[in-house]
Design an enzyme around this catalytic site. Structure first.
Site, short mmCIF file in Angstrom:
data_model
loop_
_atom_site.label_atom_id
_atom_site.label_comp_id
_atom_site.label_asym_id
_atom_site.label_seq_id
_atom_site.Cartn_x
_atom_site.Cartn_y
_atom_site.Cartn_z
N GLU A 271 1.06 -1.15 -0.04
CA GLU A 271 0.03 0.09 -0.01
C GLU A 271 0.97 1.16 0.02
O GLU A 271 1.69 1.22 0.75
CB GLU A 271 -1.08 0.09 1.26
CG GLU A 271 -1.81 1.34 1.32
CD GLU A 271 -2.27 1.39 2.74
OE1 GLU A 271 -3.17 2.13 2.93
OE2 GLU A 271 -1.94 0.48 3.78
N LYS A 335 -9.80 1.73 -2.75
CA LYS A 335 -10.05 1.09 -1.31
C LYS A 335 -11.84 1.65 -0.89
O LYS A 335 -12.16 2.80 -1.26
CB LYS A 335 -9.26 1.67 -0.18
CG LYS A 335 -9.66 1.27 1.24
CD LYS A 335 -8.54 1.87 2.09
CE LYS A 335 -8.70 1.19 3.45
NZ LYS A 335 -7.57 1.51 4.40
N CYS A 385 -5.33 -2.22 2.70
CA CYS A 385 -5.14 -2.04 4.25
C CYS A 385 -6.09 -3.04 4.85
O CYS A 385 -6.14 -4.15 4.86
CB CYS A 385 -5.21 -0.48 4.60
SG CYS A 385 -4.86 -0.16 6.11
#
Length: 514
Positions: A271, A335, A385
Site C-alpha cells: 500500500e 479502497k 489495508c
C-alpha cells in the site's frame, strides 16, 4: 465475608479477561479461547441482569485493553496525540467493545431464569452481537473470537459455510458445556450433568473436524501462479517526504530485481509504495511502467489516485494499479472501506474541530465499486489495508470472479506490537471462506502467502527489507459462504431476537394472569 464475596467474582472476571487476551495473536494461545468464559460464568451465576452485565462488561473492558493496547502506538507516534488523550481514547474504545460481551452474557443469564438453557442461548447471542459489531458505526470486526483458531486448519474449514462466526459459535458452546460439566461436579446443589449439550458439542466438533480434513485433502485443479512480494520497509517518518522519493523507488526496484529472475507471473508492492500521484507525476509513473516492462511481470503498486470533479474540486482515493508486462496500466482498484479518523473524518461538516488522527496527504473518498482486476493469469480482488478484516469485501470480489485476493497494506503504524499478527490472522479466514489464495504485501511486515485452505506458506519479519516468492494455485471454486454470505450469522441474529423476547413475553403474560 462481604469483602470475600466481592473479591471472588472480581478475580474470576480478571481471569476471564487474561485468558481472552492471551488467546489472540500474539501470543496466539488459541486453546485458551475454549476456556476463557468459564470463570466469568461462575462469577455471574445466580446474578440478576444488571449484576451480570456489570461483571461481563468489566471482563470485556479489561480484555480489550489487553488486545488493543497497540492503539496507543498509533495515536501517540503517528497521530501526535498526548499520551493522556491516547489512553483515554483506548479506554473508550475498550468500553464500547465490552458492550458486545456484556449484553450477550447478561441476556443469556436472564433467559436462563426464564427456562432457556444457557447452552442454547449464549452461543446464539454471542454470534449475534459479534455480527452487529462488524456492521454498526461503520463496523469494527477486529478480534472476533473465531480468529483465535486461525492456525487450527481442521477447525476453520467450516468457515466456507458459516464464515468466522461458525467458529465463534463452537467456542462459546464449548465454554458453556465445560462450565456446566464443572458445575455439576463441584456444585453442592443438584446441578445436572449436561448430557444433551455434551452430545451436541461432541457431534458438532466431530462434524467440523471431519469436514475440515475432507476440505484440506481435496485436490485443487486450478492453475499455478508464481508470485513475488516486496517489503520495502520505508519509515513512516520519510514516506511522504519528497526528498526521499527517489530512494524509495530505488529500494523497490532493487528488491524486485533480486527476485525478477525467477520468471514470476505477478509481483506485488505494498500500500502507498509509490509516494506520489501515479496518474499525475508523469516522470515517475513512466519510470515504474518501464520497470514493469523490464522485469516482464505483472506488477501491482499502491498509490493515491485522483479524480477531478470540476475545475476546482477533486477526489482522492487510496488505490492499487495493475501494470502488465508491457508497461501498460490495465486496471485500478480503489479502497472502498476507509479508516475513520485515519483516512477521513466522519461527519466532518458537523465536527469541524476534529482532525484526522494520521496525517497523510489528504482526506480520501471511498471507491464506488468492487471490481476484480484482470490479467492473463486470472482475476484479482484488491484489498487495501484493513479491508482484509471485512469478510463481505473479499466475498464480493470472489463472487464477481476473483480467483486470487491481494492484500496490500502498511502496518508500520502498529509498531512492534501484536497488531500485525492479529491483522494476518484475520486474512487467513478470507482465503478459507472463499477457498481462494490470498497474498499480502506489507510495507514493514507481515508479508505472507496464504493458500486457499489457510496454510501460511512463508512470512517475513517485521521492520526489515524483505522479499517473498512462492507458487500458489488459483481456484474457481465457489463456496456456500461466497454464494450466501453471513446467512449463519443472520440465523443466529434471528434466534437471539427470539431469546431476548421470550422473558418479556413470559413476564407480560404473568402480569396479565395476576
Amino acid at each position: 465475608m462481604a469483602k470475600r464475596g466481592i473479591l471472588r467474582p472480581t478475580l474470576l472476571v480478571i481471569l476471564t479477561s487474561i485468558l481472552l487476551a492471551l488467546a489472540f495473536p500474539a501470543p496466539s494461545l488459541g486453546i485458551l479461547a475454549w476456556l476463557f468464559l468459564i470463570p466469568l460464568l461462575f462469577s455471574v451465576q445466580n446474578k440478576n441482569f444488571l449484576q451480570s452485565f456489570k461483571l461481563s462488561f468489566f471482563a470485556g473492558f479489561l480484555a480489550n485493553i489487553g488486545i488493543f493496547y497497540w492503539l496507543n502506538i498509533v495515536m501517540t507516534t503517528y497521530g501526535h496525540l498526548p499520551l493522556v488523550l491516547s489512553i483515554l481514547l483506548t479506554l473508550m474504545l475498550s468500553a464500547y467493545l465490552a458492550l458486545y460481551i456484556a449484553f450477550p452474557v447478561a441476556l443469556a443469564i436472564r433467559a436462563e431464569k426464564s427456562g432457556i438453557s444457557l447452552i442454547l442461548s449464549l452461543p446464539l447471542l454471542w454470534v449475534a452481537f459479534e455480527y452487529l459489531r462488524g456492521i454498526l458505526l461503520s463496523g469494527f470486526p477486529w478480534a472476533i473470537l473465531g480468529y483465535t483458531q486461525y492456525r487450527t486448519l481442521s477447525i476453520i474449514q467450516i468457515a466456507d459455510i458459516t464464515g468466522v462466526y461458525g467458529i465463534s459459535f463452537l467456542i462459546i458452546l464449548g465454554n458453556v458445556v465445560i462450565y456446566k460439566i464443572i458445575k455439576s461436579i463441584i456444585s453442592k446443589e443438584e446441578a445436572k450433568y449436561p448430557v444433551a449439550g455434551s452430545l451436541v458439542l461432541l457431534a458438532l466438533l466431530v462434524i467440523t473436524v471431519w469436514y475440515g480434513f475432507v476440505r484440506l485433502n481435496e485436490p485443487n485443479t486450478g492453475r499455478d501462479l508464481k508470485v513475488g512480494l516486496v517489503q520495502g520497509n520505508i519509515s513512516q517518518d520519510i514516506k511522504w517526504d519528497p526528498n526521499y522519493l527517489e530512494s524509495t523507488l530505488e529500494v523497490y526496484e532493487r528488491l524486485t530485481r533480486d527476485i525478477a529472475g525467477q520468471n514470476l507471473d505477478l509481483i506485488v508492492w505494498p500500500e502507498s509504495s509509490l509516494p506520489f500521484y501515479f496518474q499525475r507525476d508523469i516522470e515517475h509513473s513512466t519510470r515504474v511502467k518501464n520497470f514493469a516492462s523490464e522485469i516482464k511481470s505483472y506488477l501491482v503498486v499502491g498509490s493515491p489516485a485522483v479524480e477531478t470533479t470540476d475545475n476546482v474540486n477533486f477526489k482522492l482515493f487510496n488505490s492499487a494499479f495493475l501494470i502488465n508486462p508491457y508497461g501498460e496500466v490495465i486496471g485500478r482498484g480503489d479502497k472502498t472501506h476507509l479508516v475513520p479518523f485515519g483516512e477521513y473524518v466522519p461527519m466532518s461538516k458537523m465536527l469541524p474541530f476534529v482532525h484526522k488522527m494520521v496525517h497523510g496527504i489528504g482526506d480520501f473518498s471511498p471507491g464506488a465499486t468492487i471490481s476484480p482486476l484482470s490479467g492473463s493469469f486470472g482475476n484479482i480482488g484488491i484489498l487495501v489495508c484493513f479491508e482484509g478484516i471485512f469478510p463481505e469485501i473479499s466475498r464480493e470480489y470472489v463472487k464477481k470472479g476473483a480467483n486470487l485476493l491481494v492484500n496490500i497494506t502498511n502496518d508500520a503504524w502498529f509498531g512492534r506490537s501484536s497488531a500485525p499478527y492479529q491483522d494476518l490472522s484475520m486474512t487467513v479466514f478470507r482465503a478459507v471462506e472463499n477457498k481462494v489464495p490470498l497474498i499480502r504485501a506489507a510495507n514493514s511486515g507481515i508479508t505472507a502467502i496464504i493458500d486457499s485452505r489457510g496454510h501460511i506458506h512463508g512470512m517475513t519479519p517485521l521492520f526489515k527489507e524483505a522479499t517473498l516468492t512462492g507458487k500458489i494455485r488459483l481456484s474457481d471454486e465457489k463456496t456456500i459462504y461466497t454464494a450466501y454470505g453471513d446467512i449463519f450469522a443472520w440465523l443466529c441474529l434471528l434466534g437471539a431476537g427470539i431469546i431476548i423476547l421470550i422473558p418479556f413475553l413470559k413476564s407480560r403474560r404473568k402480569s396479565e394472569i395476576e
